[in-house]
Design an enzyme around this catalytic site. Structure first.
Site, PDB file in Angstrom:
ATOM      1  N   ALA A 135     -14.943 -21.517   7.823  1.00  0.00           N
ATOM      2  CA  ALA A 135     -13.873 -21.033   6.939  1.00  0.00           C
ATOM      3  C   ALA A 135     -14.303 -19.734   6.279  1.00  0.00           C
ATOM      4  CB  ALA A 135     -13.533 -22.097   5.900  1.00  0.00           C
ATOM      5  N   ILE A 168      -7.745 -21.259   9.835  1.00  0.00           N
ATOM      6  CA  ILE A 168      -8.994 -21.948  10.111  1.00  0.00           C
ATOM      7  C   ILE A 168      -8.848 -22.892  11.310  1.00  0.00           C
ATOM      8  CG2 ILE A 168     -10.834 -23.376   9.162  1.00  0.00           C
ATOM      9  CD1 ILE A 168     -10.360 -20.536   7.870  1.00  0.00           C
ATOM     10  N   GLU A 251     -20.349 -15.214  18.675  1.00  0.00           N
ATOM     11  CA  GLU A 251     -18.923 -15.553  18.781  1.00  0.00           C
ATOM     12  C   GLU A 251     -18.189 -14.528  19.644  1.00  0.00           C
ATOM     13  OE1 GLU A 251     -14.942 -16.250  15.947  1.00  0.00           O
ATOM     14  OE2 GLU A 251     -16.825 -15.568  15.055  1.00  0.00           O
ATOM     15  N   ARG A 277       4.888 -17.651  48.179  1.00  0.00           N
ATOM     16  CA  ARG A 277       6.254 -17.236  47.865  1.00  0.00           C
ATOM     17  C   ARG A 277       6.712 -16.174  48.855  1.00  0.00           C
ATOM     18  NH1 ARG A 277      10.828 -18.606  44.747  1.00  0.00           N
ATOM     19  NH2 ARG A 277      11.748 -16.748  43.798  1.00  0.00           N
ATOM     20  N   GLY A 373     -12.526 -10.527  14.877  1.00  0.00           N
ATOM     21  CA  GLY A 373     -12.619  -9.085  14.634  1.00  0.00           C
ATOM     22  C   GLY A 373     -11.610  -8.336  15.478  1.00  0.00           C
TER      23      GLY A 373
END
Length: 389
Positions: A135, A168, A251, A277, A373
């Site tokens: 958090a 969060i 991260e 397709r 970020g």
């Protein structure tokens, strides 16, 4: 297209142990995730029981210390990347974000927390019995961590926490929160990290609806005069900012690889569609314009994955720089946006109907570009790190 299996087979960073991890997680996904992921997307959260199953499969503990229930012997960061790749196969970014939320909530405790705290928290989390979330972000600001306003005031033999956190991940289901609070004056020197149990009086949560990552619960957290003992401080008082920043590098590396993994899922679905397709008397893939689209997607993914692998090696060897991870995250999110767009163009109207992986991935581009970020913050950080001031 080049699958990650093929990529690993031709890379110096991967060997048969990484293949074993891939096969193990693939089996977990087949048994416990693929049959249910669409329902979890509708439900807006993962069942808590999935954490226990993932722990039993060795997924939650990969890369974490053995003494707390993890698995580090013989494993490196490339095993974690391989695991992340397999978790992405469902084409739902919320799965990895929520199931692996401990990957951002637990590291500050393991790096800075007391031994008592580590033994109290880590084994339960790695066993899938408890859920921990990070958090940091607040309603008044996201990437500008230095300006956070949630206060932890020392009163007698405890702290009293008042404030709010926003966006969060796993916030609704979390048992523990690793929270950035202000214990001192303004700016970076006044920030601390603190563990807060969500069952403490004064903690309340509000669920947030989202465009993507729908199977990952997201919350606004409210702290109203929450009493927290001093032993819940993670590291020294007023020294939390370095702990926050060291978490960001890994991260951002993880998010960058996640973008590559999701791009491969989108491209795979587009290739399958294009080779089956038929339009104007021939398969889509027989049209030059479609082949160009698919090949260009392959080019972008491969270039970004090569950078991810380099950054992972640098991280492993302790040679990474913040600018590397910041720029890589921007590269990866922009690549995902491009690939998701082209995959949607190949599928045409089918990509706009709920049910295709491309539709889901396209909706999740923005959270990757903003979370951890924003592009603008990342490039400014890189510019300052590189001396462009």
């Amino acid at each position: 297209m080049t699958s990650f299996d093929q990529w690993r087979a031709r890379s110096p960073h991967y060997d048969e142990t990484h293949e074993a991890v891939a096969q193990s997680v693939r089996g977990f996904m087949k048994a416990h995730v693929h049959p249910h992921i669409d329902q979890w997307e509708k439900d807006g959260e993962l069942p808590r029981s999935l954490h226990k199953k993932a722990a039993d499969a060795g997924i939650l503990g990969l890369g974490y210390p053995e003494e707390y229930g993890g698995h580090t012997q013989g494993f490196d960061i490339f095993h974690s990347l391989t695991q992340s790749e397999e978790l992405a196969a469902a084409g739902a970014g919320g799965l990895g974000a929520s199931l692996m939320t401990h990957s951002i909530g637990l590291p500050p405790i393991l790096a800075l927390g007391s031994e008592e705290m580590k033994r109290r928290i880590a084994p339960q989390v790695l066993a899938g019995e408890k859920i921990i979330a990070l958090a940091i972000t607040e309603p008044s600001g996201g990437s500008d961590v230095a300006q956070l306003r949630t206060k932890a005031e020392k009163r007698g033999n405890h702290y009293v926490v008042t404030g709010q956190k926003m966006f969060i991940t796993s916030g609704m289901r979390a048992d523990y929160l690793t929270v950035a609070v202000r214990t001192g004056g303004p700016g970076i020197p006044g920030i601390s990290l603190m563990l807060i149990e969500t069952d403490r009086p004064g903690v309340s949560r509000t669920a947030l609806d989202k465009m993507g990552w729908r199977c990952s619960d997201t919350a606004a957290i409210h702290f109203d005069e929450v009493e927290v003992p001093p032993e819940n401080l993670i590291g020294p008082e007023n020294a939390g900012f370095p702990g926050i920043m060291r978490n960001f590098n890994s991260e951002r590396l993880g998010m960058a690889h996640g973008c590559c993994a999701m791009a491969r899922v989108a491209l795979s679905e587009a290739v399958e569609w294009a080779t089956t397709r038929e339009t104007f008397g021939k398969r889509l893939a027989q049209h030059q314009s479609i082949r160009i689209k698919l090949a260009d997607c392959e080019r972008q993914i491969a270039a970004t994955q090569a950078w991810v692998d380099l950054a992972a090696w640098q991280h492993k060897e302790g040679r990474g720089q913040p600018a590397d991870y910041a720029m890589l995250k921007v590269q990866a999110t922009r690549m995902l946006e491009s690939v998701a767009r082209e995959a949607a163009q190949v599928l045409g109207g089918a990509s706009y109907i709920t049910g295709s992986k491309v539709e889901r991935i396209y909706r999740e581009v923005r959270v990757n570009a903003i979370g951890g970020g924003s592009e603008e913050i990342m490039l400014d950080l890189a510019g300052r790190q590189l001396g462009y001031t």
